[in-house]
Design a protein around this motif. Structure first.
Motif, PDB file in Angstrom:
ATOM      1  N   VAL A  22      20.262  78.152  37.065  1.00 49.72           N
ATOM      2  CA  VAL A  22      19.205  79.330  37.198  1.00 49.72           C
ATOM      3  C   VAL A  22      20.178  80.431  39.222  1.00 49.72           C
ATOM      4  CG1 VAL A  22      17.291  79.966  38.964  1.00 49.72           C
ATOM      5  CG2 VAL A  22      17.021  78.465  37.408  1.00 49.72           C
ATOM      6  N   ALA A  23      21.181  79.399  39.260  1.00 53.08           N
ATOM      7  CA  ALA A  23      21.868  80.294  40.538  1.00 53.08           C
ATOM      8  C   ALA A  23      22.990  81.098  40.314  1.00 53.08           C
ATOM      9  CB  ALA A  23      22.408  78.808  41.617  1.00 53.08           C
ATOM     10  N   ARG A  24      23.425  80.719  38.728  1.00 51.74           N
ATOM     11  CA  ARG A  24      24.238  81.496  37.737  1.00 51.74           C
ATOM     12  C   ARG A  24      23.987  82.216  37.453  1.00 51.74           C
ATOM     13  NH1 ARG A  24      26.462  76.494  36.566  1.00 51.74           N
ATOM     14  NH2 ARG A  24      26.039  76.802  34.459  1.00 51.74           N
ATOM     15  N   ALA A  25      23.144  82.673  36.962  1.00 56.21           N
ATOM     16  CA  ALA A  25      22.157  83.322  36.230  1.00 56.21           C
ATOM     17  C   ALA A  25      21.499  84.242  37.894  1.00 56.21           C
ATOM     18  CB  ALA A  25      20.724  83.048  35.670  1.00 56.21           C
ATOM     19  N   MET A  26      21.082  84.207  38.662  1.00 63.50           N
ATOM     20  CA  MET A  26      21.091  85.239  39.272  1.00 63.50           C
ATOM     21  C   MET A  26      22.182  85.974  40.024  1.00 63.50           C
ATOM     22  SD  MET A  26      17.622  85.057  39.644  1.00 63.50           S
ATOM     23  CE  MET A  26      17.642  85.729  41.769  1.00 63.50           C
ATOM     24  N   HIS A  27      22.980  85.362  40.406  1.00 59.52           N
ATOM     25  CA  HIS A  27      24.228  85.708  40.345  1.00 59.52           C
ATOM     26  C   HIS A  27      24.565  87.388  40.535  1.00 59.52           C
ATOM     27  CE1 HIS A  27      27.753  85.382  42.760  1.00 59.52           C
ATOM     28  NE2 HIS A  27      28.868  86.118  41.893  1.00 59.52           N
ATOM     29  N   GLY A  28      24.223  87.988  39.616  1.00 54.67           N
ATOM     30  CA  GLY A  28      24.686  89.204  39.491  1.00 54.67           C
ATOM     31  C   GLY A  28      23.781  89.978  39.740  1.00 54.67           C
ATOM     32  N   VAL A  29      22.468  89.781  40.454  1.00 50.78           N
ATOM     33  CA  VAL A  29      21.499  90.169  40.593  1.00 50.78           C
ATOM     34  C   VAL A  29      21.755  91.186  41.546  1.00 50.78           C
ATOM     35  CG1 VAL A  29      18.394  90.567  41.465  1.00 50.78           C
ATOM     36  CG2 VAL A  29      19.853  88.281  39.251  1.00 50.78           C
ATOM     37  N   ARG A  30      20.977  92.476  41.956  1.00 53.47           N
ATOM     38  CA  ARG A  30      20.928  93.493  42.835  1.00 53.47           C
ATOM     39  C   ARG A  30      20.178  92.856  44.282  1.00 53.47           C
ATOM     40  NH1 ARG A  30      18.699  98.518  44.869  1.00 53.47           N
ATOM     41  NH2 ARG A  30      20.398  99.825  46.209  1.00 53.47           N
ATOM     42  N   GLY A  31      20.891  92.203  44.813  1.00 51.72           N
ATOM     43  CA  GLY A  31      20.419  92.147  46.658  1.00 51.72           C
ATOM     44  C   GLY A  31      20.922  90.432  46.838  1.00 51.72           C
ATOM     45  N   ILE A  32      21.480  89.969  45.736  1.00 48.45           N
ATOM     46  CA  ILE A  32      21.446  88.466  45.798  1.00 48.45           C
ATOM     47  C   ILE A  32      23.409  88.549  46.326  1.00 48.45           C
ATOM     48  CG2 ILE A  32      22.493  86.022  44.746  1.00 48.45           C
ATOM     49  CD1 ILE A  32      18.966  87.105  45.073  1.00 48.45           C
ATOM     50  N   PRO A  33      22.974  87.523  47.697  1.00 46.03           N
ATOM     51  CA  PRO A  33      24.047  87.482  48.149  1.00 46.03           C
ATOM     52  C   PRO A  33      25.327  87.216  47.108  1.00 46.03           C
ATOM     53  CG  PRO A  33      22.718  86.616  49.737  1.00 46.03           C
ATOM     54  CD  PRO A  33      22.257  86.929  48.522  1.00 46.03           C
ATOM     55  N   ARG A  34      26.751  87.560  46.712  1.00 42.05           N
ATOM     56  CA  ARG A  34      27.469  87.809  46.329  1.00 42.05           C
ATOM     57  C   ARG A  34      28.381  86.047  46.479  1.00 42.05           C
ATOM     58  NH1 ARG A  34      26.689  90.571  42.736  1.00 42.05           N
ATOM     59  NH2 ARG A  34      26.644  92.300  42.498  1.00 42.05           N
ATOM     60  N   ALA A  35      28.922  85.628  47.630  1.00 41.66           N
ATOM     61  CA  ALA A  35      29.020  84.350  48.573  1.00 41.66           C
ATOM     62  C   ALA A  35      27.863  83.507  48.722  1.00 41.66           C
ATOM     63  CB  ALA A  35      29.814  85.025  49.608  1.00 41.66           C
ATOM     64  N   SER A  36      28.134  81.964  49.723  1.00 42.82           N
ATOM     65  CA  SER A  36      27.790  81.338  49.458  1.00 42.82           C
ATOM     66  C   SER A  36      26.045  81.758  49.921  1.00 42.82           C
ATOM     67  CB  SER A  36      28.097  80.171  50.012  1.00 42.82           C
ATOM     68  OG  SER A  36      29.568  80.082  49.061  1.00 42.82           O
ATOM     69  N   ALA A  37      25.243  81.411  49.767  1.00 46.34           N
ATOM     70  CA  ALA A  37      23.842  81.301  50.179  1.00 46.34           C
ATOM     71  C   ALA A  37      22.649  80.020  49.768  1.00 46.34           C
ATOM     72  CB  ALA A  37      23.205  82.437  49.643  1.00 46.34           C
ATOM     73  N   VAL A  38      22.086  80.174  51.006  1.00 47.30           N
ATOM     74  CA  VAL A  38      21.023  78.578  50.856  1.00 47.30           C
ATOM     75  C   VAL A  38      20.413  79.268  51.461  1.00 47.30           C
ATOM     76  CG1 VAL A  38      20.474  76.113  51.274  1.00 47.30           C
ATOM     77  CG2 VAL A  38      23.097  77.184  51.725  1.00 47.30           C
TER      78      VAL A  38
END
Length: 153
Positions: A22-38
């Motif tokens: 899920v985290a990998r799939a969300m990686h390219g979504v606009r508004g989701i940080p590209r760096a580490s986020a919790v």
């Protein structure tokens, strides 16, 4: 990339390998940080969810997912300084509510739990579904991510 951190036990329908997908799939979504986020996640009972929903949304009934943004209503930057984890907020999931919804829709409970995780994450990224246009955009992204995570379902 996003890290989902559970407070308490994670539901069996969301094992660590699936959370990473899920985290990998969300990686390219606009508004989701590209760096580490919790994102903090907690699974609760319907009664606990009803209390939270009443307290924070004024709705005296349980629901499937609630999101609590660190920057209430704001979108998040697309990058963070190297080595820093950004706290995006918290998600509260109600697995038993999700299981009932999955049965009603004749889908696997795991698919519904992934959908709720994605839905809540999109809210933390600043998306909403108050208007028809917002709903079409957000739910379109949501379903693309769910399909990419669980293509066989």
């Amino acid at each position: 990339m996003i890290t989902y951190r559970f407070t308490g036990a994670a539901p069996r329908t969301l094992p660590p390998a699936l959370l990473k997908r899920v985290a990998r799939a969300m990686h390219g979504v606009r508004g989701i940080p590209r760096a580490s986020a919790v994102i903090g996640v907690r699974a609760v009972t319907p009664r606990q969810m009803q209390t939270l929903n009443r307290t924070f949304r004024g709705k005296d009934r349980p629901t499937d997912v609630l999101s609590f943004s660190e920057k209430d209503g704001a979108t998040f930057p697309l990058s963070t300084p190297r080595g820093e984890e950004r706290e995006l907020g918290d998600l509260v999931l109600c697995p038993s509510y999700a299981t009932k919804e999955a049965r009603r829709r004749a889908i696997a409970p795991q698919e519904e739990m992934v959908r709720l995780l994605v839905h809540g994450t999109l809210h933390l990224a600043g998306m909403d579904h108050r208007t028809e246009a917002e709903e079409m955009k957000m739910f379109g992204i949501q379903e693309r991510v769910v399909s990419s995570v669980l293509p066989a379902m």
